[in-house]
Design a protein around this motif. Structure first.
Motif, short mmCIF file in Angstrom:
data_model
loop_
_atom_site.label_atom_id
_atom_site.label_comp_id
_atom_site.label_asym_id
_atom_site.label_seq_id
_atom_site.Cartn_x
_atom_site.Cartn_y
_atom_site.Cartn_z
N LEU A 168 -13.24 6.34 15.19
CA LEU A 168 -11.96 6.73 14.61
C LEU A 168 -12.16 7.54 13.34
CD1 LEU A 168 -9.90 3.46 15.13
CD2 LEU A 168 -9.33 5.70 16.07
N ARG A 169 -13.18 7.18 12.55
CA ARG A 169 -13.46 7.96 11.34
C ARG A 169 -13.93 9.37 11.71
NH1 ARG A 169 -15.63 2.77 9.92
NH2 ARG A 169 -14.39 1.78 8.26
N VAL A 170 -14.74 9.46 12.75
CA VAL A 170 -15.18 10.78 13.21
C VAL A 170 -13.98 11.57 13.72
CG1 VAL A 170 -16.57 12.01 14.91
CG2 VAL A 170 -17.53 10.03 13.72
N ASN A 182 -4.23 4.07 -2.14
CA ASN A 182 -4.72 4.97 -1.10
C ASN A 182 -5.35 4.12 0.01
OD1 ASN A 182 -7.66 4.61 -1.65
ND2 ASN A 182 -7.16 5.65 -3.57
N PHE A 183 -5.66 4.78 1.13
CA PHE A 183 -6.13 4.03 2.29
C PHE A 183 -7.51 3.42 2.08
CE2 PHE A 183 -7.90 3.67 6.64
CZ PHE A 183 -6.99 2.75 7.13
N ASP A 184 -8.39 4.12 1.35
CA ASP A 184 -9.71 3.56 1.09
C ASP A 184 -9.59 2.24 0.32
OD1 ASP A 184 -11.03 5.58 2.38
OD2 ASP A 184 -11.41 6.75 0.57
N GLN A 185 -8.66 2.17 -0.62
CA GLN A 185 -8.44 0.93 -1.36
C GLN A 185 -7.96 -0.18 -0.43
OE1 GLN A 185 -5.77 1.70 -4.62
NE2 GLN A 185 -7.28 2.87 -5.79
N VAL A 186 -7.09 0.19 0.50
CA VAL A 186 -6.61 -0.80 1.47
C VAL A 186 -7.77 -1.43 2.22
CG1 VAL A 186 -5.28 -1.13 3.60
CG2 VAL A 186 -4.35 0.29 1.77
N MET A 187 -8.65 -0.58 2.75
CA MET A 187 -9.78 -1.08 3.54
C MET A 187 -10.74 -1.88 2.68
SD MET A 187 -8.94 -0.15 6.54
CE MET A 187 -10.42 -0.41 7.53
N ASP A 188 -10.96 -1.46 1.44
CA ASP A 188 -11.84 -2.20 0.54
C ASP A 188 -11.26 -3.57 0.22
OD1 ASP A 188 -13.63 -0.13 0.45
OD2 ASP A 188 -12.93 0.68 -1.46
N ILE A 189 -9.96 -3.63 -0.08
CA ILE A 189 -9.32 -4.90 -0.43
C ILE A 189 -9.35 -5.86 0.75
CG2 ILE A 189 -7.10 -5.98 -0.98
CD1 ILE A 189 -6.49 -3.47 -2.68
N PRO A 224 -2.78 8.98 0.56
CA PRO A 224 -4.07 9.66 0.75
C PRO A 224 -5.03 8.83 1.59
CG PRO A 224 -3.36 9.83 -1.53
CD PRO A 224 -2.39 8.88 -0.87
N GLY A 225 -5.69 9.51 2.54
CA GLY A 225 -6.68 8.85 3.38
C GLY A 225 -6.15 8.31 4.69
N MET A 226 -4.82 8.25 4.85
CA MET A 226 -4.25 7.69 6.09
C MET A 226 -4.50 8.60 7.29
SD MET A 226 -2.69 4.75 6.37
CE MET A 226 -1.51 5.02 7.69
N ASN A 227 -4.39 9.92 7.07
CA ASN A 227 -4.51 10.88 8.17
C ASN A 227 -3.58 10.50 9.31
OD1 ASN A 227 -5.30 13.08 9.65
ND2 ASN A 227 -7.48 12.55 9.72
N GLY A 228 -2.32 10.31 8.96
CA GLY A 228 -1.33 9.94 9.96
C GLY A 228 -1.58 8.56 10.53
N PHE A 229 -1.39 8.44 11.83
CA PHE A 229 -1.52 7.14 12.48
C PHE A 229 -2.97 6.73 12.71
CE2 PHE A 229 2.92 8.01 13.86
CZ PHE A 229 3.49 6.82 13.45
N ILE A 230 -3.91 7.63 12.44
CA ILE A 230 -5.31 7.25 12.61
C ILE A 230 -5.65 6.09 11.67
CG2 ILE A 230 -7.71 8.01 12.32
CD1 ILE A 230 -6.91 10.73 13.32
N GLY A 231 -5.09 6.12 10.46
CA GLY A 231 -5.31 5.02 9.52
C GLY A 231 -4.80 3.70 10.07
N ALA A 280 0.84 -1.19 0.00
CA ALA A 280 0.00 0.00 0.00
C ALA A 280 0.88 1.25 0.00
CB ALA A 280 -0.92 0.00 1.22
N ASP A 281 0.94 1.91 -1.16
CA ASP A 281 1.73 3.13 -1.30
C ASP A 281 1.17 3.90 -2.49
OD1 ASP A 281 4.05 4.92 -2.13
OD2 ASP A 281 4.92 3.95 -0.37
#
Length: 227
Positions: free
Chosen positions: A158-160, A37-44, A62-69, A9-10
């Motif tokens: 976490l999303r909020v 991107n992070f959304d693709q990671v979660m979808d996969i 994109p989408g990681m928002n630092g360590f929150i991802g 994931a990069d």
């Protein structure tokens, strides 16, 4: 049947190619999946019936928002080990990767031999982190149980939290999550309680330690040569 299924994931195509080359050199029988991107990671990860065995995760996509991802990924899929791959090599980033649930950390400047060592260590159930040179800088928010408090949040919370740290209004967060504004407000109340805070401003300040500033000159492939 592949021995392992590894998700790379990069958001940099050249970096993904370099990592793909490094993994293929170390684990020639592995099946490699890619995300930009992070959304693709979660979808996969969420859609595959055949489980992912390991994720190589860029902190700055994109989408990681630092360590929150990382917290979100570990919260929803705790059985999948994650190796953070970053152009940052400072002690604080390495230390927080460990504290926040990663099983390994590999600098993007690392040689293939280092990637191979980390892959085998984590896939065998261990962890792999580089030695921190000198003393890690003092934590600007000295709270030993901060990671546990963040980890106690549900994926939706976490999303909020991610939306709050990005400066979004409740109605914007509600629209993005396809929920009511009242639901977001309820989540904010719980987030404040769990983190022991009293206002959105305090949340933003406290969550600043989850933010990872992208390096100015991030290497595209480091010494992990794709050729």
């Amino acid at each position: 049947m592949p021995a392992y299924r590894i998700l790379i994931a990069d958001d940099h195509p050249l970096m993904r190619a370099a990592l793909r080359h490094a993994v293929a050199q170390s684990l020639p029988d592995a099946a490699l999946i890619e995300a930009g991107n992070f959304d693709q990671v979660m979808d996969i990860v969420g859609s595959r019936r055949d489980a992912i065995d390991l994720i190589l995760l860029d902190l700055h996509m994109p989408g990681m928002n630092g360590f929150i991802g990382l917290f979100l990924l570990r919260g929803e899929h705790p059985a999948i080990p994650v190796i953070v791959v970053s152009a940052l090599e400072d002690g604080m980033t390495i230390q927080r990767s460990l504290e926040y649930g990663a099983s390994g950390f590999v600098p993007k400047s690392a040689p293939i031999e280092t990637i191979s060592e980390a892959l085998h260590a984590v896939l065998e159930g261990g962890d792999w982190f580089p030695a921190i040179e000198g003393e890690a800088p003092p934590d600007p928010v000295p709270d030993s149980d901060f990671a546990e408090r963040i980890a106690s949040l549900t994926p939706q919370q976490l999303r909020v939290l991610s939306g709050i740290t990005a400066g979004k209004l409740n109605k914007q967060i509600a629209f993005e999550l396809a929920v009511s504004e009242a639901t977001v407000k309820a989540h904010v109340t719980v987030i404040l309680r769990k983190l022991g805070l009293h206002s959105r401003t305090q949340v933003i300040i406290a969550a600043g330690r989850l933010v990872v500033e992208a390096p100015r000159d991030e290497p595209v492939a480091g010494r992990i040569s794709p050729a």
